[in-house]
Scaffold this motif. Structure first.
Motif, mmCIF file in Angstrom:
data_model
loop_
_atom_site.group_PDB
_atom_site.id
_atom_site.type_symbol
_atom_site.label_atom_id
_atom_site.label_comp_id
_atom_site.label_asym_id
_atom_site.label_seq_id
_atom_site.Cartn_x
_atom_site.Cartn_y
_atom_site.Cartn_z
ATOM 1 N N SER A 137 0.855 -1.191 0.000
ATOM 2 C CA SER A 137 0.000 0.000 0.000
ATOM 3 C C SER A 137 0.882 1.229 0.000
ATOM 4 C CB SER A 137 -0.900 -0.001 1.243
ATOM 5 O OG SER A 137 -1.797 -1.084 1.205
ATOM 6 N N TYR A 138 0.469 2.229 -0.765
ATOM 7 C CA TYR A 138 1.226 3.474 -0.855
ATOM 8 C C TYR A 138 0.474 4.581 -0.133
ATOM 9 C CZ TYR A 138 3.861 1.076 -4.529
ATOM 10 O OH TYR A 138 4.635 0.194 -5.222
ATOM 11 N N VAL A 139 1.233 5.459 0.504
ATOM 12 C CA VAL A 139 0.661 6.597 1.216
ATOM 13 C C VAL A 139 1.135 7.876 0.538
ATOM 14 C CG1 VAL A 139 0.436 7.756 3.438
ATOM 15 C CG2 VAL A 139 0.748 5.272 3.356
ATOM 16 N N TRP A 140 0.188 8.781 0.272
ATOM 17 C CA TRP A 140 0.522 10.045 -0.380
ATOM 18 C C TRP A 140 0.474 11.193 0.622
ATOM 19 C CZ3 TRP A 140 2.430 10.899 -5.145
ATOM 20 C CH2 TRP A 140 2.354 9.857 -6.085
ATOM 21 N N TYR A 141 1.323 12.200 0.361
ATOM 22 C CA TYR A 141 1.380 13.406 1.188
ATOM 23 C C TYR A 141 1.303 14.627 0.283
ATOM 24 C CZ TYR A 141 3.299 10.204 4.699
ATOM 25 O OH TYR A 141 3.496 9.162 5.548
ATOM 26 N N ASN A 142 0.643 15.672 0.775
ATOM 27 C CA ASN A 142 0.601 16.960 0.083
ATOM 28 C C ASN A 142 1.132 18.017 1.034
ATOM 29 O OD1 ASN A 142 0.099 19.156 -1.537
ATOM 30 N ND2 ASN A 142 -2.106 19.176 -1.172
ATOM 31 N N LYS A 143 2.231 18.673 0.651
ATOM 32 C CA LYS A 143 2.897 19.668 1.490
ATOM 33 C C LYS A 143 3.204 19.102 2.875
ATOM 34 C CE LYS A 143 0.790 23.697 -0.756
ATOM 35 N NZ LYS A 143 -0.060 24.887 -0.593
ATOM 36 N N GLY A 144 3.579 17.825 2.904
ATOM 37 C CA GLY A 144 3.951 17.180 4.155
ATOM 38 C C GLY A 144 2.786 16.616 4.945
ATOM 39 N N GLN A 145 1.546 16.914 4.530
ATOM 40 C CA GLN A 145 0.378 16.419 5.243
ATOM 41 C C GLN A 145 -0.117 15.124 4.610
ATOM 42 O OE1 GLN A 145 -0.822 17.885 8.113
ATOM 43 N NE2 GLN A 145 1.028 19.144 7.863
ATOM 44 N N LYS A 146 -0.364 14.121 5.453
ATOM 45 C CA LYS A 146 -0.796 12.820 4.949
ATOM 46 C C LYS A 146 -2.197 12.903 4.362
ATOM 47 C CE LYS A 146 -1.279 7.995 6.463
ATOM 48 N NZ LYS A 146 -1.137 7.080 7.618
ATOM 49 N N LEU A 147 -2.373 12.328 3.178
ATOM 50 C CA LEU A 147 -3.682 12.244 2.560
ATOM 51 C C LEU A 147 -4.347 10.921 2.941
ATOM 52 C CD1 LEU A 147 -2.743 13.558 -1.004
ATOM 53 C CD2 LEU A 147 -3.673 14.858 0.908
ATOM 54 N N LYS A 148 -5.651 10.851 2.779
ATOM 55 C CA LYS A 148 -6.390 9.655 3.190
ATOM 56 C C LYS A 148 -6.141 8.487 2.237
ATOM 57 C CE LYS A 148 -10.134 12.091 5.575
ATOM 58 N NZ LYS A 148 -11.604 12.332 5.625
ATOM 59 N N GLU A 149 -5.925 8.803 0.955
ATOM 60 C CA GLU A 149 -5.780 7.733 -0.024
ATOM 61 C C GLU A 149 -4.554 6.871 0.244
ATOM 62 O OE1 GLU A 149 -8.052 11.047 -1.867
ATOM 63 O OE2 GLU A 149 -6.162 10.891 -0.786
ATOM 64 N N GLU A 150 -4.724 5.575 0.202
ATOM 65 C CA GLU A 150 -3.605 4.647 0.295
ATOM 66 C C GLU A 150 -3.601 3.819 -0.980
ATOM 67 O OE1 GLU A 150 -3.920 2.537 3.947
ATOM 68 O OE2 GLU A 150 -3.203 4.216 5.147
ATOM 69 N N VAL A 166 -4.609 20.805 -12.107
ATOM 70 C CA VAL A 166 -3.513 21.665 -12.560
ATOM 71 C C VAL A 166 -3.412 22.933 -11.724
ATOM 72 C CG1 VAL A 166 -3.513 20.836 -14.930
ATOM 73 C CG2 VAL A 166 -5.067 22.677 -14.290
ATOM 74 N N ARG A 167 -4.492 23.352 -11.109
ATOM 75 C CA ARG A 167 -4.413 24.574 -10.299
ATOM 76 C C ARG A 167 -3.690 24.335 -8.977
ATOM 77 N NH1 ARG A 167 -9.905 23.214 -10.294
ATOM 78 N NH2 ARG A 167 -10.679 22.397 -8.307
ATOM 79 N N ASP A 168 -3.369 23.056 -8.700
ATOM 80 C CA ASP A 168 -2.608 22.731 -7.497
ATOM 81 C C ASP A 168 -1.109 22.647 -7.771
ATOM 82 O OD1 ASP A 168 -4.878 22.587 -5.972
ATOM 83 O OD2 ASP A 168 -5.170 20.437 -6.301
ATOM 84 N N ASP A 169 -0.675 23.214 -8.899
ATOM 85 C CA ASP A 169 0.716 23.041 -9.306
ATOM 86 C C ASP A 169 1.717 23.788 -8.435
ATOM 87 O OD1 ASP A 169 0.579 22.570 -12.924
ATOM 88 O OD2 ASP A 169 0.222 21.235 -11.249
ATOM 89 N N ASP A 170 1.211 24.527 -7.414
ATOM 90 C CA ASP A 170 2.149 25.167 -6.502
ATOM 91 C C ASP A 170 2.432 24.261 -5.300
ATOM 92 O OD1 ASP A 170 -0.339 25.275 -5.384
ATOM 93 O OD2 ASP A 170 -0.130 27.317 -4.605
ATOM 94 N N SER A 171 1.997 23.021 -5.382
ATOM 95 C CA SER A 171 2.175 22.101 -4.261
ATOM 96 C C SER A 171 3.291 21.106 -4.545
ATOM 97 C CB SER A 171 0.876 21.325 -3.994
ATOM 98 O OG SER A 171 -0.170 22.205 -3.645
ATOM 99 N N SER A 172 3.713 20.422 -3.496
ATOM 100 C CA SER A 172 4.635 19.301 -3.655
ATOM 101 C C SER A 172 3.966 18.060 -3.099
ATOM 102 C CB SER A 172 5.950 19.563 -2.930
ATOM 103 O OG SER A 172 5.743 19.634 -1.532
ATOM 104 N N TYR A 173 4.193 16.949 -3.759
ATOM 105 C CA TYR A 173 3.606 15.683 -3.360
ATOM 106 C C TYR A 173 4.711 14.679 -3.106
ATOM 107 C CZ TYR A 173 -0.861 17.576 -4.886
ATOM 108 O OH TYR A 173 -1.983 18.360 -5.014
#
Length: 389
Positions: A155-168, A176-183
């Protein structure tokens, strides 16, 4: 946590003559960088040789380096022999890509010619995470995966700007409007080792001592050459689409650039790595000497190095209640009651550290008018005394 071969592999028995053997549970293992792998094996030998019962005098695993055997027990503390009776399992922790090799087990007895090597051995492939990118006019799809072909995918865990997302899940769709983020993504159970994907001018935060991997987010046709640099000076780091940073230190903070170049052109993108750490080097400085005349002003300053910046607290004479939560403790007109032992504490969300103490001594000035008045009073009493006579 190991990611093993794509198909259940039966026991592989390496037979010699007259009952000598080494049995490997698997001869092909694929594992994730940073994880732990067990190479399970057992061995056997004849109960008697020329009417003598043989005894095992040495047993070890080895790899060949430039055709010379490298004895693993002295090779690294990450290699552990888990031997028990005829069990010859090898455990490797904190896997690195350079650990990829063919590993063989060998044992020796007290008999002439009484030694045996399990060959062919166990082939270990260590792989890192990768991010595949699919772009459309409205969104970007990121797919986190490993090149190991597995029957039970992790299972993979994703993070957006260091915050854990729910999706595994291995895939993540990004507008595309989120392109100022890091994942970033990680294998569940190994969240301390993440792979970062760079979008437009992103930044990533990590904690001192952790490990991260940067993935260059370009697709190129014809195939491109990838180069990594750091800082405005473009200090060369390495080649390839992936850059691994292990045991990160505050000095590793900065801008990292990935450049892709083929015969059609050259392009680059960057990511800023912000390494956070608890307070260090906490000390107290005073605006004047430790001996201060009463009525003068003095300022005590709490100095610390921390990221994020620390909050500061002042204490006096062992009282657990802080005097102030400002970086500076100021006295506009110091009094004798301000004499004492002071120290400060620096604290952020990663830790707390206190300074050594500083002793402040307030020197009282002599009231000259008081002594002058006292002298005049004594003088009048003295003259009146003589007038009496």
């Amino acid at each position: 946590g190991q990611i093993s071969g794509s198909e259940p592999v039966p026991l592989v028995l390496i037979l010699g003559q007259n009952g000598w053997s080494v049995t490997y549970t698997s001869t092909q293992i694929c594992a994730l960088k940073g994880s732990t792998v067990d190479m399970r094996c057992s061995y056997s030998y004849p109960s008697t040789v020329h009417n003598i019962t043989p005894t095992v005098q040495d047993r070890f695993w080895f790899v060949k380096n430039n055709e010379k055997p490298v004895h693993l027990k002295s090779h690294s503390h990450r290699f552990e022999y888990r031997f028990h009776e005829n069990d010859c399992t090898l455990r490797i922790t904190g896997l690195r890509e350079r650990d990829s090799a063919e590993y063989k087990f060998r044992f020796k007895t007290n008999q002439d010619g009484g030694s045996f090597t399990g060959s062919p051995g166990v082939t270990l492939t260590v792989t890192d995470l990768q991010v595949k990118v699919r772009r459309s006019s409205t969104q970007t799809e990121l797919q986190c995966h490993t090149s190991c072909h597995v029957t039970d995918p992790p299972s993979y865990v994703w993070y957006n700007k260091g915050q854990k997302l729910k999706e595994e899940t291995s895939s993540l769709r990004v507008s595309v409007r989120d392109d100022d983020s890091s994942y970033s993504c990680a294998v569940k159970g190994h969240e301390d080792h993440r792979l970062y994907y760079m979008l437009v001018s992103p930044s990533a935060e990590t904690v001192e001592g952790s490990s991260i991997t940067l993935n260059c987010g370009f697709t190129a046709n014809p195939a491109a050459n990838y180069t990594w640099y750091k800082g405005n000076s473009q200090r060369y780091l390495s080649e390839g689409t992936v850059l691994g940073l292990e045991s990160i230190q505050p000095s590793d903070s900065g801008e990292y650039y990935c450049t892709a170049e083929n015969e059609l052109g050259r392009t680059s993108e960057s990511i800023f790595i912000n390494v956070k750490y608890p307070p260090k080097l906490v000390s107290v400085s005073a605006s004047s000497s430790n001996e201060i005349k009463e009525g003068r002003s003095v300022t005590l300053t709490c100095n610390s190095d921390a990221n994020p910046a620390a909050e500061h607290f002042w204490y006096k004479d062992g009282d657990p209640n802080p005097l102030s939560n400002e970086r500076q403790l100021s006295f506009s007109s110091v009094q004798s009651s301000d004499s004492g032992e002071y120290f400060c504490a620096a604290e952020n969300n990663l830790g707390r550290r206190t300074s050594e103490s500083i002793v402040i001594v307030v020197i009282c000035e002599i009231n000259k008018f008081f002594f002058f008045s006292f002298s005049l009073e004594k003088f009048y009493k003295f003259t009146n005394y003589f007038q009496y006579f």
